[in-house]
Design a protein around this motif. Structure first.
Motif, PDB file in Angstrom:
ATOM      1  N   ALA A 162       0.835  -1.209   0.000  1.00  0.00           N
ATOM      2  CA  ALA A 162       0.000   0.000   0.000  1.00  0.00           C
ATOM      3  C   ALA A 162       0.869   1.257   0.000  1.00  0.00           C
ATOM      4  O   ALA A 162       0.362   2.378   0.097  1.00  0.00           O
ATOM      5  CB  ALA A 162      -0.923  -0.012   1.220  1.00  0.00           C
ATOM      6  N   GLY A 163       2.182   1.075  -0.072  1.00  0.00           N
ATOM      7  CA  GLY A 163       3.076   2.228  -0.172  1.00  0.00           C
ATOM      8  C   GLY A 163       3.417   2.848   1.174  1.00  0.00           C
ATOM      9  O   GLY A 163       3.900   3.982   1.228  1.00  0.00           O
ATOM     10  N   LEU A 164       3.129   2.114   2.262  1.00  0.00           N
ATOM     11  CA  LEU A 164       3.410   2.667   3.592  1.00  0.00           C
ATOM     12  C   LEU A 164       4.780   2.206   4.073  1.00  0.00           C
ATOM     13  O   LEU A 164       5.261   1.141   3.686  1.00  0.00           O
ATOM     14  CB  LEU A 164       2.327   2.191   4.563  1.00  0.00           C
ATOM     15  CG  LEU A 164       0.946   2.783   4.279  1.00  0.00           C
ATOM     16  CD1 LEU A 164      -0.158   1.911   4.859  1.00  0.00           C
ATOM     17  CD2 LEU A 164       0.859   4.187   4.859  1.00  0.00           C
ATOM     18  N   SER A 165       5.382   3.011   4.929  1.00  0.00           N
ATOM     19  CA  SER A 165       6.665   2.645   5.520  1.00  0.00           C
ATOM     20  C   SER A 165       6.377   1.642   6.647  1.00  0.00           C
ATOM     21  O   SER A 165       5.401   1.787   7.378  1.00  0.00           O
ATOM     22  CB  SER A 165       7.296   3.919   6.080  1.00  0.00           C
ATOM     23  OG  SER A 165       8.558   3.639   6.571  1.00  0.00           O
ATOM     24  N   VAL A 166       7.216   0.625   6.778  1.00  0.00           N
ATOM     25  CA  VAL A 166       6.907  -0.440   7.734  1.00  0.00           C
ATOM     26  C   VAL A 166       7.992  -0.604   8.785  1.00  0.00           C
ATOM     27  O   VAL A 166       9.185  -0.628   8.484  1.00  0.00           O
ATOM     28  CB  VAL A 166       6.724  -1.789   7.000  1.00  0.00           C
ATOM     29  CG1 VAL A 166       6.585  -2.935   7.997  1.00  0.00           C
ATOM     30  CG2 VAL A 166       5.502  -1.744   6.114  1.00  0.00           C
ATOM     31  N   SER A 167       7.516  -0.736  10.031  1.00  0.00           N
ATOM     32  CA  SER A 167       8.393  -1.131  11.131  1.00  0.00           C
ATOM     33  C   SER A 167       7.837  -2.440  11.682  1.00  0.00           C
ATOM     34  O   SER A 167       6.622  -2.645  11.696  1.00  0.00           O
ATOM     35  CB  SER A 167       8.367  -0.049  12.210  1.00  0.00           C
ATOM     36  OG  SER A 167       9.147  -0.453  13.305  1.00  0.00           O
ATOM     37  N   GLY A 168       8.712  -3.331  12.131  1.00  0.00           N
ATOM     38  CA  GLY A 168       8.237  -4.576  12.738  1.00  0.00           C
ATOM     39  C   GLY A 168       8.796  -4.726  14.142  1.00  0.00           C
ATOM     40  O   GLY A 168       9.971  -4.428  14.376  1.00  0.00           O
ATOM     41  N   ASP A 169       7.929  -5.163  15.079  1.00  0.00           N
ATOM     42  CA  ASP A 169       8.364  -5.413  16.460  1.00  0.00           C
ATOM     43  C   ASP A 169       8.619  -6.900  16.656  1.00  0.00           C
ATOM     44  O   ASP A 169       7.784  -7.737  16.255  1.00  0.00           O
ATOM     45  CB  ASP A 169       7.233  -5.080  17.455  1.00  0.00           C
ATOM     46  CG  ASP A 169       6.972  -3.614  17.615  1.00  0.00           C
ATOM     47  OD1 ASP A 169       7.738  -2.797  17.083  1.00  0.00           O
ATOM     48  OD2 ASP A 169       5.972  -3.280  18.294  1.00  0.00           O
ATOM     49  N   LEU A 170       9.734  -7.226  17.309  1.00  0.00           N
ATOM     50  CA  LEU A 170      10.004  -8.602  17.736  1.00  0.00           C
ATOM     51  C   LEU A 170      10.270  -8.584  19.225  1.00  0.00           C
ATOM     52  O   LEU A 170      10.704  -7.567  19.776  1.00  0.00           O
ATOM     53  CB  LEU A 170      11.245  -9.160  17.038  1.00  0.00           C
ATOM     54  CG  LEU A 170      11.192  -9.428  15.533  1.00  0.00           C
ATOM     55  CD1 LEU A 170      12.546  -9.957  15.063  1.00  0.00           C
ATOM     56  CD2 LEU A 170      10.086 -10.426  15.178  1.00  0.00           C
ATOM     57  N   ILE A 171      10.042  -9.737  19.883  1.00  0.00           N
ATOM     58  CA  ILE A 171      10.398  -9.863  21.299  1.00  0.00           C
ATOM     59  C   ILE A 171      11.439 -10.969  21.420  1.00  0.00           C
ATOM     60  O   ILE A 171      11.284 -12.055  20.843  1.00  0.00           O
ATOM     61  CB  ILE A 171       9.167 -10.177  22.172  1.00  0.00           C
ATOM     62  CG1 ILE A 171       8.150  -9.023  22.100  1.00  0.00           C
ATOM     63  CG2 ILE A 171       9.582 -10.415  23.617  1.00  0.00           C
ATOM     64  CD1 ILE A 171       6.919  -9.199  22.983  1.00  0.00           C
ATOM     65  N   LEU A 172      12.502 -10.677  22.153  1.00  0.00           N
ATOM     66  CA  LEU A 172      13.528 -11.682  22.455  1.00  0.00           C
ATOM     67  C   LEU A 172      13.313 -12.163  23.886  1.00  0.00           C
ATOM     68  O   LEU A 172      13.227 -11.343  24.809  1.00  0.00           O
ATOM     69  CB  LEU A 172      14.931 -11.071  22.318  1.00  0.00           C
ATOM     70  CG  LEU A 172      16.105 -11.931  22.814  1.00  0.00           C
ATOM     71  CD1 LEU A 172      16.172 -13.271  22.085  1.00  0.00           C
ATOM     72  CD2 LEU A 172      17.427 -11.185  22.639  1.00  0.00           C
ATOM     73  N   GLY A 173      13.170 -13.505  24.031  1.00  0.00           N
ATOM     74  CA  GLY A 173      12.995 -14.067  25.377  1.00  0.00           C
ATOM     75  C   GLY A 173      11.622 -14.671  25.580  1.00  0.00           C
ATOM     76  O   GLY A 173      11.246 -15.004  26.710  1.00  0.00           O
ATOM     77  N   LEU A 174      10.856 -14.846  24.491  1.00  0.00           N
ATOM     78  CA  LEU A 174       9.516 -15.435  24.615  1.00  0.00           C
ATOM     79  C   LEU A 174       9.625 -16.867  25.134  1.00  0.00           C
ATOM     80  O   LEU A 174      10.621 -17.555  24.862  1.00  0.00           O
ATOM     81  CB  LEU A 174       8.839 -15.468  23.235  1.00  0.00           C
ATOM     82  CG  LEU A 174       8.393 -14.127  22.664  1.00  0.00           C
ATOM     83  CD1 LEU A 174       7.974 -14.287  21.200  1.00  0.00           C
ATOM     84  CD2 LEU A 174       7.238 -13.546  23.487  1.00  0.00           C
ATOM     85  N   PRO A 175       8.594 -17.353  25.851  1.00  0.00           N
ATOM     86  CA  PRO A 175       8.643 -18.736  26.314  1.00  0.00           C
ATOM     87  C   PRO A 175       8.769 -19.698  25.126  1.00  0.00           C
ATOM     88  O   PRO A 175       8.078 -19.530  24.118  1.00  0.00           O
ATOM     89  CB  PRO A 175       7.305 -18.929  27.045  1.00  0.00           C
ATOM     90  CG  PRO A 175       6.479 -17.720  26.757  1.00  0.00           C
ATOM     91  CD  PRO A 175       7.397 -16.635  26.318  1.00  0.00           C
ATOM     92  N   GLY A 176       9.677 -20.641  25.246  1.00  0.00           N
ATOM     93  CA  GLY A 176       9.861 -21.645  24.189  1.00  0.00           C
ATOM     94  C   GLY A 176      10.754 -21.163  23.055  1.00  0.00           C
ATOM     95  O   GLY A 176      11.024 -21.920  22.124  1.00  0.00           O
ATOM     96  N   GLN A 177      11.217 -19.916  23.130  1.00  0.00           N
ATOM     97  CA  GLN A 177      12.059 -19.390  22.043  1.00  0.00           C
ATOM     98  C   GLN A 177      13.509 -19.832  22.248  1.00  0.00           C
ATOM     99  O   GLN A 177      14.011 -19.812  23.374  1.00  0.00           O
ATOM    100  CB  GLN A 177      11.987 -17.860  22.064  1.00  0.00           C
ATOM    101  CG  GLN A 177      12.577 -17.172  20.859  1.00  0.00           C
ATOM    102  CD  GLN A 177      12.400 -15.643  20.985  1.00  0.00           C
ATOM    103  OE1 GLN A 177      12.716 -15.054  22.006  1.00  0.00           O
ATOM    104  NE2 GLN A 177      11.878 -15.036  19.940  1.00  0.00           N
ATOM    105  N   HIS A 217       8.596 -23.167  34.851  1.00  0.00           N
ATOM    106  CA  HIS A 217       9.282 -23.851  33.737  1.00  0.00           C
ATOM    107  C   HIS A 217      10.494 -23.041  33.272  1.00  0.00           C
ATOM    108  O   HIS A 217      10.509 -22.538  32.142  1.00  0.00           O
ATOM    109  CB  HIS A 217       8.327 -24.016  32.535  1.00  0.00           C
ATOM    110  CG  HIS A 217       7.008 -24.599  32.882  1.00  0.00           C
ATOM    111  ND1 HIS A 217       6.832 -25.937  33.142  1.00  0.00           N
ATOM    112  CD2 HIS A 217       5.790 -24.032  33.024  1.00  0.00           C
ATOM    113  CE1 HIS A 217       5.564 -26.160  33.430  1.00  0.00           C
ATOM    114  NE2 HIS A 217       4.903 -25.019  33.369  1.00  0.00           N
ATOM    115  N   PRO A 218      11.515 -22.899  34.117  1.00  0.00           N
ATOM    116  CA  PRO A 218      12.653 -22.041  33.729  1.00  0.00           C
ATOM    117  C   PRO A 218      13.316 -22.492  32.434  1.00  0.00           C
ATOM    118  O   PRO A 218      13.856 -21.667  31.693  1.00  0.00           O
ATOM    119  CB  PRO A 218      13.610 -22.156  34.919  1.00  0.00           C
ATOM    120  CG  PRO A 218      13.113 -23.264  35.766  1.00  0.00           C
ATOM    121  CD  PRO A 218      11.685 -23.510  35.445  1.00  0.00           C
ATOM    122  N   SER A 219      13.235 -23.797  32.129  1.00  0.00           N
ATOM    123  CA  SER A 219      13.944 -24.290  30.938  1.00  0.00           C
ATOM    124  C   SER A 219      13.301 -23.787  29.637  1.00  0.00           C
ATOM    125  O   SER A 219      13.895 -23.890  28.569  1.00  0.00           O
ATOM    126  CB  SER A 219      13.982 -25.818  30.941  1.00  0.00           C
ATOM    127  OG  SER A 219      12.656 -26.295  30.853  1.00  0.00           O
TER     128      SER A 219
END
Ligand SMILES: C[S@@+](CC[C@H](N)C(=O)[O-])C[C@H]1O[C@@H](n2cnc3c(N)ncnc32)[C@H](O)[C@@H]1O
Ligand code: SF4
Length: 387
Positions: A162-177, A217-219
């Motif tokens: 659509a011609g819009l500028s894009v930013s993406g959010d990520l999270i580091l540290g999610l459970p199971g990641q 579940h620390p692991s």
């Protein structure tokens, strides 16, 4: 003590920004501690209240031009097109908004369709910040996200189309990641064509659900060392892809930094409208109440409900310049930081500052002090010493 920054002047020549909080979400993600409501029955009254807040604030902003608007949440992309259009038109009445303003909308992938993206572009939105969090379906469902990886991918393509500028959010540290799955999510975001990337370390202490899960579940969670390693590797990957690390959590292709967000760290005046919004205006830090009924009720009575309203003293301004400025990779003038250290009641700060430099958490060059990549990782411990 240093003198005030030119940006503290009331007749600040730099264009200002406006943040608008739209608190409604279809459901609450497990990790989220933002002020949100999953009961949208008050959303009509909320928009009316926002309109009243704009009218109350308008006279305070005479002579000011705004060149950035940020619709954050909550889930602003869930706002029906007609309401969003009225909200943007409403903002243009009391406030002088530059025709070339950056206008950012936070969007959840499930709201992005070719029709919504076209409407956003036509109504003046220039930039969409998409909450991806991860491209791994298991990681998304584990924290209650309503979209899967395919929907995230489609959302990015659609917004770019659509011609819009894009930013993406990520999270580091999610459970199971794992470090590998995080790396894969990052690569997919870079490959998508986004010009801006925000990566947040999961703040587990902000959510009871996540904190309890982590204890049980620390692991399922990366250790601090694993997170640090993944974080440093991420910086290298983004650097190779041409992204500059301009703020602790933010990377951008050249010239694509978030104009609005930069104002927070550079202390350029911004207004904050809506529940829980914060602002820096006329040298004051103000915060709107977080209670939706109170917000709607008080504005119906013609009162702007503030939870905080504080005129900053010279010492507080100097502290803010350092704490916020060190979040940026450009850092702060060395002279300001040394003045602050001399002025600090914290007797251990001078020696700790020397240690940070020796440990390469902080460096000084060309008259500026800045955190290194490893320093950014430990920024919480360092920045709080300058408050
Ligand atoms: C205001 S939030 C929400 C935006 C949008 N509603 C969404 O969910 O995609 C902006 C960003 O903050 C981040 N965030 C929210 N809670 C967090 C937490 N507890 N730890 C780390 N990042 C968080 C997420 O990456 C999110 O995309
Ligand atoms: S992360 Fe976004 S969608 Fe989820 S509860 Fe928070 S604001 Fe709402």
């Amino acid at each position: 003590m240093t003198g005030p920054s030119p940006l503290d002047a009331l007749d600040c020549p730099v264009a200002s920004g406006i943040y608008i909080h739209l608190p409604y979400c279809r459901s609450r993600c497990d990790y989220c501690a933002f002020v949100v409501s999953t009961d949208a029955s008050s959303s009509g009254a909320y928009l009316v209240a926002l309109g009243r807040e704009m009218e109350l604030l308008g006279p305070e902003t005479r002579g000011t031009t705004f060149d950035s608007l940020y619709l954050g949440g909550g889930t602003p992309s869930w706002t029906p097109a007609s309401d969003l259009g009225r909200l943007l038109d409403g903002l243009r009445r009391p406030f002088s908004i530059s025709p070339s303003a950056e206008v950012t909308l936070e969007a959840n992938p499930e709201d992005v369709t070719p029709e919504s993206a076209r409407f956003w572009a036509a109504s003046g939105i220039t930039r969409v910040s998409v909450g991806i969090q991860s491209f791994e379906d298991r990681e998304l469902s584990a924290v209650g996200r309503r979209h899967d990886s395919a929907a995230a991918r489609r959302a990015l393509d659609t917004v770019l189309g659509a011609g819009l500028s894009v930013s993406g959010d990520l999270i580091l540290g999610l459970p199971g990641q794992s470090a590998a799955s995080f790396r894969a999510s990052l690569s997919r975001l870079i490959a998508s064509g986004a010009a801006h990337v925000s990566v947040y370390l999961l703040e587990t202490e902000k959510s009871k659900t996540i904190e309890e899960d982590r204890r049980a579940h620390p692991s399922r969670y990366l250790s601090d060392d694993e997170q640090a390693e993944a974080w440093l590797a991420m910086g290298e990957t983004l650097g190779h892809a041409g992204f500059g690390h301009y703020e602790i959590s933010n990377w951008a292709l050249p010239g694509r930094e978030a104009r609005h967000n930069l104002k927070y760290w550079k202390r350029i005046p911004t207004l904050g409208l809506g529940v829980s919004a914060h602002e820096l205006w006329n040298g004051r830090r103000r915060a709107v109440v977080s209670s939706l009924p109170r917000y709607i009720g008080d504005l119906a009575a013609g009162i702007r409900p503030l939870a905080a309203d504080h005129l900053l003293g010279a010492r507080e301004q100097a502290g803010e310049r350092i704490v916020l400025g060190l979040r940026l990779s450009e850092g702060v003038p060395t002279r300001e930081i040394h003045d602050r250290i001399e002025d600090s009641p914290d007797a251990t700060l001078p020696q700790d500052y020397v240690s940070w430099k020796e440990e390469r958490l902080l460096e000084e060059s060309a008259g500026r002090a800045r955190l290194t990549e490893r320093g950014f990782l430990l920024s919480n411990e360092i920045l709080c010493r300058f408050v």
